[in-house]
Scaffold this motif. Structure first.
Motif, PDB file in Angstrom:
ATOM      1  N   SER A 142     -35.065 -44.913  52.303  1.00  0.00           N
ATOM      2  CA  SER A 142     -35.076 -44.484  52.156  1.00  0.00           C
ATOM      3  C   SER A 142     -35.826 -44.595  50.920  1.00  0.00           C
ATOM      4  O   SER A 142     -37.503 -43.871  50.558  1.00  0.00           O
ATOM      5  N   MET A 143     -35.488 -45.216  49.836  1.00  0.00           N
ATOM      6  CA  MET A 143     -37.141 -45.621  48.973  1.00  0.00           C
ATOM      7  C   MET A 143     -38.128 -46.383  49.528  1.00  0.00           C
ATOM      8  O   MET A 143     -38.691 -46.386  48.866  1.00  0.00           O
ATOM      9  N   CYS A 144     -38.209 -46.819  50.765  1.00  0.00           N
ATOM     10  CA  CYS A 144     -39.103 -47.751  51.110  1.00  0.00           C
ATOM     11  C   CYS A 144     -40.226 -46.233  51.390  1.00  0.00           C
ATOM     12  O   CYS A 144     -41.291 -46.870  50.892  1.00  0.00           O
ATOM     13  N   ILE A 145     -40.054 -45.090  51.572  1.00  0.00           N
ATOM     14  CA  ILE A 145     -40.621 -44.121  52.270  1.00  0.00           C
ATOM     15  C   ILE A 145     -41.073 -43.728  50.906  1.00  0.00           C
ATOM     16  O   ILE A 145     -42.169 -43.438  51.396  1.00  0.00           O
ATOM     17  N   VAL A 146     -40.666 -44.131  49.392  1.00  0.00           N
ATOM     18  CA  VAL A 146     -40.503 -42.897  48.696  1.00  0.00           C
ATOM     19  C   VAL A 146     -41.765 -44.362  47.898  1.00  0.00           C
ATOM     20  O   VAL A 146     -42.730 -43.765  48.064  1.00  0.00           O
ATOM     21  N   MET A 147     -41.478 -45.464  48.430  1.00  0.00           N
ATOM     22  CA  MET A 147     -43.003 -46.578  47.732  1.00  0.00           C
ATOM     23  C   MET A 147     -44.169 -45.941  48.619  1.00  0.00           C
ATOM     24  O   MET A 147     -44.222 -46.351  48.161  1.00  0.00           O
ATOM     25  N   LEU A 148     -43.972 -46.319  49.725  1.00  0.00           N
ATOM     26  CA  LEU A 148     -45.206 -45.163  50.990  1.00  0.00           C
ATOM     27  C   LEU A 148     -46.176 -44.164  50.176  1.00  0.00           C
ATOM     28  O   LEU A 148     -47.452 -44.309  49.951  1.00  0.00           O
ATOM     29  N   VAL A 149     -44.807 -43.134  49.932  1.00  0.00           N
ATOM     30  CA  VAL A 149     -45.590 -41.869  48.807  1.00  0.00           C
ATOM     31  C   VAL A 149     -46.266 -42.827  47.891  1.00  0.00           C
ATOM     32  O   VAL A 149     -47.478 -41.890  47.086  1.00  0.00           O
ATOM     33  N   SER A 150     -45.347 -43.899  47.214  1.00  0.00           N
ATOM     34  CA  SER A 150     -46.178 -43.835  45.729  1.00  0.00           C
ATOM     35  C   SER A 150     -47.291 -44.941  45.793  1.00  0.00           C
ATOM     36  O   SER A 150     -48.446 -44.349  45.262  1.00  0.00           O
ATOM     37  N   MET A 151     -47.330 -45.072  46.380  1.00  0.00           N
ATOM     38  CA  MET A 151     -48.761 -45.770  47.112  1.00  0.00           C
ATOM     39  C   MET A 151     -49.672 -45.099  47.683  1.00  0.00           C
ATOM     40  O   MET A 151     -50.577 -45.403  46.767  1.00  0.00           O
ATOM     41  N   THR A 152     -49.222 -44.435  48.383  1.00  0.00           N
ATOM     42  CA  THR A 152     -50.387 -43.065  48.349  1.00  0.00           C
ATOM     43  C   THR A 152     -51.114 -42.097  46.555  1.00  0.00           C
ATOM     44  O   THR A 152     -52.165 -42.363  47.070  1.00  0.00           O
ATOM     45  N   GLU A 153     -50.560 -42.280  46.354  1.00  0.00           N
ATOM     46  CA  GLU A 153     -50.920 -41.495  45.157  1.00  0.00           C
ATOM     47  C   GLU A 153     -51.913 -42.518  44.229  1.00  0.00           C
ATOM     48  O   GLU A 153     -52.820 -42.002  43.290  1.00  0.00           O
ATOM     49  N   SER A 154     -50.486 -43.731  44.350  1.00  0.00           N
ATOM     50  CA  SER A 154     -51.299 -44.507  43.405  1.00  0.00           C
ATOM     51  C   SER A 154     -52.594 -45.208  43.730  1.00  0.00           C
ATOM     52  O   SER A 154     -53.823 -44.975  43.007  1.00  0.00           O
ATOM     53  N   THR A 155     -53.190 -44.637  45.237  1.00  0.00           N
ATOM     54  CA  THR A 155     -54.604 -44.931  45.415  1.00  0.00           C
ATOM     55  C   THR A 155     -54.972 -43.586  45.567  1.00  0.00           C
ATOM     56  O   THR A 155     -56.741 -44.414  45.163  1.00  0.00           O
ATOM     57  N   ALA A 156     -54.867 -43.157  44.906  1.00  0.00           N
ATOM     58  CA  ALA A 156     -55.691 -41.786  44.410  1.00  0.00           C
ATOM     59  C   ALA A 156     -55.585 -41.969  43.718  1.00  0.00           C
ATOM     60  O   ALA A 156     -57.323 -41.843  42.990  1.00  0.00           O
ATOM     61  N   ASP A 157     -54.861 -42.166  42.202  1.00  0.00           N
ATOM     62  CA  ASP A 157     -55.238 -42.424  40.928  1.00  0.00           C
ATOM     63  C   ASP A 157     -56.420 -43.579  40.612  1.00  0.00           C
ATOM     64  O   ASP A 157     -56.829 -42.839  39.784  1.00  0.00           O
ATOM     65  N   VAL A 158     -55.842 -44.785  41.570  1.00  0.00           N
ATOM     66  CA  VAL A 158     -57.232 -45.737  41.123  1.00  0.00           C
ATOM     67  C   VAL A 158     -58.286 -45.577  41.841  1.00  0.00           C
ATOM     68  O   VAL A 158     -59.213 -45.868  40.567  1.00  0.00           O
ATOM     69  N   LEU A 159     -58.518 -44.533  42.313  1.00  0.00           N
ATOM     70  CA  LEU A 159     -59.999 -44.316  42.936  1.00  0.00           C
ATOM     71  C   LEU A 159     -60.449 -43.228  42.521  1.00  0.00           C
ATOM     72  O   LEU A 159     -61.550 -43.175  41.721  1.00  0.00           O
ATOM     73  N   ALA A 160     -59.600 -41.955  41.715  1.00  0.00           N
ATOM     74  CA  ALA A 160     -59.656 -40.940  40.649  1.00  0.00           C
ATOM     75  C   ALA A 160     -60.100 -42.088  38.546  1.00  0.00           C
ATOM     76  O   ALA A 160     -61.797 -41.497  38.114  1.00  0.00           O
TER      77      ALA A 160
END
Length: 476
Positions: A273-291
């Motif tokens: 469950s938490m690894c799935i959350v980590m994937l979601v967080s990495m996706t959002e972080s990717t967008a934030d870093v690019l922004a």
């Protein structure tokens, strides 16, 4: 620090600094991201970042603590621990070491994406084992994210402006309901939620912030958000909205005892469950870093993205040692950088240091907590709206007249807005799927990437190739 340098048509050097043609590099050619501000400016601008993200850091431990059934004292301890670990994660991102850290003005804090799964773990494990099992799963998820970072970052080629602009817009739009909730009082169960007093205070704070931004100059203009928060808090005193009880009950020193709630336990279902959350967080972080890279004019390349995701993973893996939770990017602080134009990563490093002090001194943390939720809501509208506006600005250069780019944006925005406009839309879906689907940012990001693949990478092209991200500057 001036908002821009008057140099005519600067060009980018390979070091990522602005330099005039045919002019040798000088010390003052340092990129704004790497500039060190005077101590007073460094502290006040850093404090502004802390004020903007404080509510977002303490909310997850508050919700989880209540869900687990902790005492008031233990919940306060959990909140201080989250401030402390957010400081560690922020320092990892801004200062960095080896291949860890984006070295951008990037704030990391407790991810709200993990709250629902952690509450589900607590319900399954019972109150005694809940936190040890949660912490064991968070440690594994952090290591998982750290190891996955160099592979996950290769997806950057699938994030041209048509994708990044869509996702950045969704980040701002997805956060606006949070600001609206703060403006109403923050607690939907409270009898005065949405009262005229709360909404009026939020409106007044927003107006004060706008006026300060308009009339002030220089550094005072850059900290107009902080000044607006102070003015709004002072305005709340005669209205009886500010709560001083936390200050009177707080200890001066509160060390984050390692594994205060017990040694971590490792359960397979919780880890997944938490690894799935980590994937979601990495996706959002990717967008934030690019922004953020676009906002500070240092576009993030693959190496920067990998370093940022490693910092997310390492910060997450270390957090449970000090009783914290998963760490990820805070989009509201990206909006703050966009508004203030203070691009120095050392300002955010100062914010990380302040977070460490707040975690070690509950009394100081309680003083920051004096800022009422409606006041935060007023400035939050400006912060989160600025993020959305940055996304629209990126879309303006995304060649929407080419091929099916408009369709990519339209469908992705629609998919991303579903959880905002209809929060119960996916209520019949499995819990694991809802972790992703209930995040409009993650859903919109996945849809945008897949549609960009379908229309611009796979099969016959429907039009000229979309523009790609500008060539990033090396800066590590």
């Amino acid at each position: 620090m001036p908002e821009s340098r008057p140099a005519p048509e600067p060009t980018k050097t390979e070091a990522g600094t602005d330099a005039r043609p045919d002019t040798p590099a000088r010390p003052d050619d340092t990129h704004p991201v790497d500039q060190m501000l005077p101590p007073l400016k460094l502290f006040s601008a850093g404090l502004q970042h802390v004020a903007a993200m404080y509510a977002g850091v303490v909310a997850p431990p508050l919700v989880v603590g209540i869900g687990v059934g902790l005492s008031t004292a233990d919940i306060a301890f959990l909140m201080s621990a989250s401030l402390f670990t957010s400081g560690i994660a922020t320092l990892l991102q801004t200062l960095g070491f080896w291949k860890v850290g984006a070295r951008l003005p990037f704030v990391n804090g407790v991810s709200f994406a993990g709250v629902a799964p952690m509450l589900a773990i607590a319900k399954a494990e019972g109150p005694e084992d809940a936190l040890p099992v949660i912490y064991g799963a968070v440690i594994v998820a952090g290591v998982f994210g750290f190891l996955l970072a160099p592979f996950f970052c290769k997806l950057i080629r699938f994030f041209p402006p048509v994708v990044t602009g869509t996702v950045i817009t969704l980040i701002g739009v997805s956060l606006l309901p949070v600001a609206f909730n703060w403006a109403q009082g923050g607690n939907a169960q409270a009898p005065d939620h949405g009262s005229l007093t709360h909404i009026g205070l939020a409106t007044a704070t927003l107006l004060i912030t706008v006026v300060l931004r308009r009339v002030l100059t220089g550094f005072l203009k850059q900290i107009s958000i902080l000044l607006g928060l102070v003015a709004g808090t002072l305005l709340s005193l005669p209205l009886g909205v500010a709560d001083f009880s936390a200050v009177g009950d707080a200890d001066i020193i509160g060390l984050p005892t390692p594994f205060h709630f017990g040694a971590p336990q490792f359960a397979a279902a919780a880890i997944i469950s938490m690894c799935i959350v980590m994937l979601v967080s990495m996706t959002e972080s990717t967008a934030d870093v690019l922004a953020l890279g676009e906002i500070v004019e240092r576009p993030a390349d693959e190496r920067t993205l990998a370093a940022a995701l490693r910092a997310d993973g390492l910060g997450t893996a270390l957090s449970p040692l000090f009783n914290g939770f998963a760490a990820s990017a805070f989009a509201q602080n990206v909006g703050l950088v966009a508004i203030t134009r203070v691009r120095s990563r050392f300002v955010v490093a100062a914010a990380g240091g302040i977070l460490l002090l707040l975690g070690l001194c509950p009394l100081l943390a309680s003083v920051v907590a004096l800022i009422p939720q409606p006041v935060l809501g007023g400035v939050g509208i400006a912060l989160f709206g600025t993020v959305a506006a940055s996304g629209i600005q990126t879309l303006a250069g995304a060649a929407l007249e080419r091929g099916d780019n408009v369709l990519i944006v339209a469908i992705s925005l629609g998919a991303g807005i579903i959880p905002i406009a209809a929060p119960d839309f996916y209520h019949a879906f499995p819990e694991g799927a809802r972790i992703v689907l209930d995040s409009g940012i993650s859903t919109g990001c996945v849809v945008a990437v897949l549609l960009n693949l379908a229309f611009n990478h796979l099969g016959p092209k429907t039009g000229p190739a979309p523009e790609t991200l500008p060539a990033p500057a090396a800066h590590h």
